[in-house]
Design a protein around this motif. Structure first.
Motif, PDB file in Angstrom:
ATOM      1  N   SER A  63       0.855  -1.179   0.000  1.00  2.10           N
ATOM      2  CA  SER A  63       0.000   0.000   0.000  1.00  2.10           C
ATOM      3  C   SER A  63       0.893   1.232   0.000  1.00  2.10           C
ATOM      4  O   SER A  63       1.620   1.473   0.962  1.00  2.10           O
ATOM      5  N   GLU A 122      -9.934  -4.801  -4.607  1.00  2.00           N
ATOM      6  CA  GLU A 122      -9.619  -3.646  -3.765  1.00  2.00           C
ATOM      7  C   GLU A 122      -9.293  -2.389  -4.565  1.00  2.00           C
ATOM      8  O   GLU A 122      -8.998  -1.358  -3.983  1.00  2.00           O
ATOM      9  N   THR A 123      -9.303  -2.501  -5.885  1.00  3.69           N
ATOM     10  CA  THR A 123      -8.915  -1.376  -6.724  1.00  3.69           C
ATOM     11  C   THR A 123      -9.978  -1.123  -7.782  1.00  3.69           C
ATOM     12  O   THR A 123     -11.059  -1.678  -7.731  1.00  3.69           O
ATOM     13  N   GLU A 124      -9.615  -0.315  -8.741  1.00  2.00           N
ATOM     14  CA  GLU A 124     -10.550   0.028  -9.805  1.00  2.00           C
ATOM     15  C   GLU A 124     -10.480  -0.930 -10.984  1.00  2.00           C
ATOM     16  O   GLU A 124     -10.923  -0.609 -12.081  1.00  2.00           O
ATOM     17  N   ASP A 147      -6.200   2.661  -6.281  1.00  2.00           N
ATOM     18  CA  ASP A 147      -7.337   3.002  -5.428  1.00  2.00           C
ATOM     19  C   ASP A 147      -7.338   4.526  -5.310  1.00  2.00           C
ATOM     20  O   ASP A 147      -6.877   5.085  -4.319  1.00  2.00           O
TER      21      ASP A 147
END
Length: 163
Positions: A63, A122-124, A147
């Motif tokens: 992250s 968890e992302t686009e 993200d």
């Protein structure tokens, strides 16, 4: 000739759990610090996923703060890794050149579908794979997505030993 007790001690040491605290402390000093933003809980729980190489290392959460609207290219990813402030643990330096790896080629046989799906969730949706050489036969593979709502890149990384 060695005594039975010294031989037994040797066997105990050889058969000790490689996941012990000593082994974990040593392994955390390898590779790149890749967390400077909050990590999604779902990516923290991937301890069973392993990258297959000569080392068979588990994937770890990634992250990184990132305020752009699209995923970085290899040069921007290098800058991002260098900016994590990880001088004590990072093997990435100005001589390291991350390279973008084709996702389909990297996951050609579907071995890492769970990794890709975890990052996509968890992302686009768009996922990139970067390979960062750590010198010699060691490299790290970063599977990341954007993200942008939280201003970060999240994903998973694993150490590979490629002989």
């Amino acid at each position: 000739m060695a005594s039975d007790t010294s031989y037994a001690a040797f066997l105990d040491k050889a058969n000790s759990n490689p996941g012990s605290s000593t082994a974990k402390a040593q392994s955390t000093k390898k590779g790149t610090k890749a967390v400077n933003a909050s990590v999604p809980a779902s990516l923290e729980d991937v301890g069973t996923l392993v990258y297959t190489s000569d080392a068979d290392e588990p994937f770890e959460a990634v992250s990184l703060k990132f305020d752009e609207e699209k995923l970085p290219d290899a040069n921007a990813f290098k800058t991002l890794l260098l900016s994590t402030g990880s001088n004590d643990t990072s093997s990435v330096d100005n001589d390291s050149d991350p390279e973008e790896v084709d996702l389909e080629q990297w996951n050609g046989k579907g071995h890492y579908d769970k990794v890709v799906k975890a990052v996509e969730a968890e992302t686009e949706g768009q996922v990139k794979v970067f390979r960062v050489s750590l010198g010699g036969v060691r490299a790290e593979y970063f599977v990341v997505g954007l993200d942008s709502k939280r201003g970060r890149i999240v994903g998973l990384k694993a150490l590979a030993v490629e002989s």
